[in-house]
Design a protein around this motif. Structure first.
Motif, PDB file in Angstrom:
ATOM      1  N   ILE A 304      -9.907  47.711 -26.674  1.00  0.00           N
ATOM      2  CA  ILE A 304     -10.771  47.629 -25.497  1.00  0.00           C
ATOM      3  C   ILE A 304     -11.809  48.741 -25.573  1.00  0.00           C
ATOM      4  CG2 ILE A 304     -10.826  47.666 -22.975  1.00  0.00           C
ATOM      5  CD1 ILE A 304      -7.918  46.737 -23.000  1.00  0.00           C
ATOM      6  N   PRO A 305     -13.083  48.399 -25.684  1.00  0.00           N
ATOM      7  CA  PRO A 305     -14.118  49.428 -25.797  1.00  0.00           C
ATOM      8  C   PRO A 305     -14.342  50.169 -24.485  1.00  0.00           C
ATOM      9  CG  PRO A 305     -15.128  47.262 -25.635  1.00  0.00           C
ATOM     10  CD  PRO A 305     -13.641  47.037 -25.728  1.00  0.00           C
ATOM     11  N   VAL A 306     -14.989  51.312 -24.590  1.00  0.00           N
ATOM     12  CA  VAL A 306     -15.213  52.143 -23.409  1.00  0.00           C
ATOM     13  C   VAL A 306     -16.028  51.398 -22.354  1.00  0.00           C
ATOM     14  CG1 VAL A 306     -17.310  53.225 -24.339  1.00  0.00           C
ATOM     15  CG2 VAL A 306     -15.923  54.439 -22.642  1.00  0.00           C
ATOM     16  N   GLU A 307     -16.905  50.493 -22.796  1.00  0.00           N
ATOM     17  CA  GLU A 307     -17.732  49.754 -21.842  1.00  0.00           C
ATOM     18  C   GLU A 307     -16.891  48.896 -20.888  1.00  0.00           C
ATOM     19  OE1 GLU A 307     -20.197  50.930 -25.263  1.00  0.00           O
ATOM     20  OE2 GLU A 307     -18.269  49.886 -25.093  1.00  0.00           O
ATOM     21  N   SER A 308     -15.771  48.373 -21.388  1.00  0.00           N
ATOM     22  CA  SER A 308     -14.897  47.563 -20.527  1.00  0.00           C
ATOM     23  C   SER A 308     -14.198  48.424 -19.486  1.00  0.00           C
ATOM     24  CB  SER A 308     -13.872  46.816 -21.387  1.00  0.00           C
ATOM     25  OG  SER A 308     -14.514  45.862 -22.198  1.00  0.00           O
ATOM     26  N   TRP A 309     -13.777  49.617 -19.892  1.00  0.00           N
ATOM     27  CA  TRP A 309     -13.178  50.532 -18.914  1.00  0.00           C
ATOM     28  C   TRP A 309     -14.233  50.969 -17.897  1.00  0.00           C
ATOM     29  CZ3 TRP A 309      -8.397  49.641 -19.206  1.00  0.00           C
ATOM     30  CH2 TRP A 309      -7.706  49.564 -20.419  1.00  0.00           C
ATOM     31  N   GLN A 310     -15.480  51.111 -18.344  1.00  0.00           N
ATOM     32  CA  GLN A 310     -16.560  51.473 -17.424  1.00  0.00           C
ATOM     33  C   GLN A 310     -16.806  50.358 -16.411  1.00  0.00           C
ATOM     34  OE1 GLN A 310     -19.612  52.368 -20.310  1.00  0.00           O
ATOM     35  NE2 GLN A 310     -19.127  54.562 -20.342  1.00  0.00           N
ATOM     36  N   GLN A 311     -16.577  49.105 -16.804  1.00  0.00           N
ATOM     37  CA  GLN A 311     -16.674  47.996 -15.850  1.00  0.00           C
ATOM     38  C   GLN A 311     -15.650  48.164 -14.734  1.00  0.00           C
ATOM     39  OE1 GLN A 311     -16.926  44.662 -19.099  1.00  0.00           O
ATOM     40  NE2 GLN A 311     -17.554  43.715 -17.171  1.00  0.00           N
ATOM     41  N   CYS A 312     -14.464  48.642 -15.093  1.00  0.00           N
ATOM     42  CA  CYS A 312     -13.420  48.888 -14.083  1.00  0.00           C
ATOM     43  C   CYS A 312     -13.843  50.005 -13.140  1.00  0.00           C
ATOM     44  CB  CYS A 312     -12.099  49.247 -14.765  1.00  0.00           C
ATOM     45  SG  CYS A 312     -11.402  47.916 -15.767  1.00  0.00           S
ATOM     46  N   VAL A 313     -14.464  51.041 -13.695  1.00  0.00           N
ATOM     47  CA  VAL A 313     -14.961  52.143 -12.864  1.00  0.00           C
ATOM     48  C   VAL A 313     -16.034  51.628 -11.909  1.00  0.00           C
ATOM     49  CG1 VAL A 313     -16.198  54.344 -12.870  1.00  0.00           C
ATOM     50  CG2 VAL A 313     -14.395  53.934 -14.556  1.00  0.00           C
ATOM     51  N   ALA A 314     -16.924  50.786 -12.413  1.00  0.00           N
ATOM     52  CA  ALA A 314     -17.982  50.226 -11.564  1.00  0.00           C
ATOM     53  C   ALA A 314     -17.386  49.407 -10.419  1.00  0.00           C
ATOM     54  CB  ALA A 314     -18.924  49.367 -12.408  1.00  0.00           C
ATOM     55  N   TRP A 315     -16.315  48.643 -10.710  1.00  0.00           N
ATOM     56  CA  TRP A 315     -15.644  47.868  -9.653  1.00  0.00           C
ATOM     57  C   TRP A 315     -15.016  48.798  -8.621  1.00  0.00           C
ATOM     58  CZ3 TRP A 315     -10.466  47.449  -8.108  1.00  0.00           C
ATOM     59  CH2 TRP A 315     -10.186  46.413  -7.211  1.00  0.00           C
ATOM     60  N   LEU A 316     -14.391  49.877  -9.082  1.00  0.00           N
ATOM     61  CA  LEU A 316     -13.805  50.847  -8.149  1.00  0.00           C
ATOM     62  C   LEU A 316     -14.876  51.440  -7.246  1.00  0.00           C
ATOM     63  CD1 LEU A 316     -11.410  52.700 -10.627  1.00  0.00           C
ATOM     64  CD2 LEU A 316     -10.672  51.390  -8.621  1.00  0.00           C
ATOM     65  N   ASP A 317     -16.031  51.811  -7.839  1.00  0.00           N
ATOM     66  CA  ASP A 317     -17.126  52.375  -7.036  1.00  0.00           C
ATOM     67  C   ASP A 317     -17.602  51.371  -6.006  1.00  0.00           C
ATOM     68  OD1 ASP A 317     -17.045  54.743  -8.459  1.00  0.00           O
ATOM     69  OD2 ASP A 317     -18.746  54.262  -9.751  1.00  0.00           O
ATOM     70  N   LYS A 318     -17.809  50.140  -6.448  1.00  0.00           N
ATOM     71  CA  LYS A 318     -18.317  49.092  -5.544  1.00  0.00           C
ATOM     72  C   LYS A 318     -17.339  48.792  -4.416  1.00  0.00           C
ATOM     73  CE  LYS A 318     -18.121  44.886  -7.068  1.00  0.00           C
ATOM     74  NZ  LYS A 318     -18.381  43.664  -7.849  1.00  0.00           N
ATOM     75  N   THR A 319     -16.040  48.883  -4.736  1.00  0.00           N
ATOM     76  CA  THR A 319     -15.009  48.477  -3.777  1.00  0.00           C
ATOM     77  C   THR A 319     -14.602  49.580  -2.819  1.00  0.00           C
ATOM     78  OG1 THR A 319     -14.152  46.954  -5.465  1.00  0.00           O
ATOM     79  CG2 THR A 319     -12.724  47.421  -3.586  1.00  0.00           C
ATOM     80  N   TYR A 320     -14.571  50.820  -3.310  1.00  0.00           N
ATOM     81  CA  TYR A 320     -13.980  51.897  -2.516  1.00  0.00           C
ATOM     82  C   TYR A 320     -14.922  53.034  -2.141  1.00  0.00           C
ATOM     83  CZ  TYR A 320      -9.733  49.584  -4.020  1.00  0.00           C
ATOM     84  OH  TYR A 320      -8.760  48.640  -4.271  1.00  0.00           O
ATOM     85  N   VAL A 321     -16.026  53.191  -2.849  1.00  0.00           N
ATOM     86  CA  VAL A 321     -16.931  54.307  -2.557  1.00  0.00           C
ATOM     87  C   VAL A 321     -18.057  53.806  -1.673  1.00  0.00           C
ATOM     88  CG1 VAL A 321     -18.443  56.080  -3.529  1.00  0.00           C
ATOM     89  CG2 VAL A 321     -16.373  55.399  -4.749  1.00  0.00           C
ATOM     90  N   LYS A 322     -18.095  54.287  -0.481  1.00  0.00           N
ATOM     91  CA  LYS A 322     -19.094  53.828   0.497  1.00  0.00           C
ATOM     92  C   LYS A 322     -20.325  54.736   0.474  1.00  0.00           C
ATOM     93  CE  LYS A 322     -16.064  50.778   1.706  1.00  0.00           C
ATOM     94  NZ  LYS A 322     -16.189  49.424   1.207  1.00  0.00           N
TER      95      LYS A 322
END
Length: 322
Positions: A304-322
């Protein structure tokens, strides 16, 4: 009549003794490994755990076993992320150390990440590649979540990869109100046919059954599929107890209707074990509308490349960081 009865009893006794003898021979007969992987003992795992210097925690379970939590810390904690922790559940054969890129990427995104080594895996204690029961396995997962909450993270998002998806759904159903979200990666209810684990022969099945009856804590089931990469990392497990590999009926595992938390389902476009269609079928069975499906580009099952883990980070930001 008495003579016939006595003769019958002797015959039955000899048959039982014969079956037991054959079972003992099968149970203790050495099996040649197809992976040729060399693991470690629980004692060696404890020794390596004591010597581990990077950020981590250990905790004692309710039945007295020591479990290991690897930790990845961000350089700085923003107010919007300081209460959130991501707990990674690893796949079969692996341990938390195999998810170092995931942990570092989450930490670079500002999230504190943890990786649990299941009982009998990695640097955790317990009989290698084993769990006494489904109930004990579930309790271990729930207790790990509570330990992290006790460290000052009231919001825990569980990230499961492969077998870790089974773990994530299991703990979510056990403690639905104690989780903040789920990230389910690289899994489905059905594998590609060409990626099925190589089935044991009839003789090997007999050995597995005999071993599991006469010594259930013995690692008798080797995880092996054609073309798989076998790491030399001694913390991996490639041979499991039968009770571990059969304790959770994966195809019957569903997320409960009362799960009111955001859920991300992700699959690699080059995953060798599961198709995008089958992963989407799993996604479709998740109740509610707080869910998202993600296809990870240039991503294999265990690569799993770093870009895929970064997609997870982006989802966390979108979902939980207001």
């Amino acid at each position: 009549m008495k003579k016939i009865f006595k003769k019958t009893m002797y015959i039955l006794l000899f048959l039982v003794l014969g079956i037991v003898l054959i079972g003992l021979i099968l149970a203790f007969l050495p099996t040649e490994s197809r992976t040729h992987h060399v693991g470690i003992s629980p004692e060696k795992a404890a020794e390596m755990r004591q010597a581990f210097k990077e950020p981590h925690h250990t905790f004692t379970t309710s039945d007295g076993e020591t479990l290991f939590l690897r930790r990845w810390n961000p350089d700085t904690l923003s107010p919007a992320r300081k209460d959130i922790a991501v707990l990674i559940f690893h796949g079969i054969t692996a341990h938390s150390g195999a998810y170092d890129m995931a942990g570092k990427t989450l930490a670079a995104g500002g999230y504190t990440a943890f990786g649990l080594d299941y009982r009998g895996h990695g640097l955790s204690g317990g009989n290698r590649a084993d769990s006494p029961s489904k109930e004990r396995f579930t309790a271990d997962l729930a207790e790990a979540v509570r330990v992290i909450k006790g460290l000052g993270f009231p919001k825990v998002v569980v990230m499961g990869h492969s077998l870790g998806v089974v773990s994530a759904i299991t703990v979510a159903n056990a403690i639905p109100t104690e989780l903040t979200g789920l990230i389910l990666l690289s899994a489905a209810y059905e594998r590609r046919k060409e990626a099925e684990v190589v089935a044991p022969s009839l003789f090997q099945k007999a050995k597995i059954v005999a071993s599991s009856i006469l010594r259930p804590s013995h690692q008798a089931v080797e995880y092996y599929r054609e073309g798989m990469t076998v790491t030399q990392d001694p913390l991996f497990n490639f041979t499991y107890t039968l009770r571990f590999v059969t304790m959770i009926p994966v195809k019957d595992l569903k997320i409960g209707q009362d799960m009111h938390i955001p859920i991300l389902v992700g699959i690699g476009d080059k995953d060798e074990l599961f198709t995008i269609e089958k992963a989407r079928e799993m996604y479709d069975r998740i109740p509610g509308n707080q869910k998202e499906f993600m296809i990870m580009k240039e991503t294999y099952h265990a690569k799993i490349p770093v870009e895929s883990w970064q997609q997870c980070v982006a989802w966390l930001d979108k979902t939980y960081v207001k």
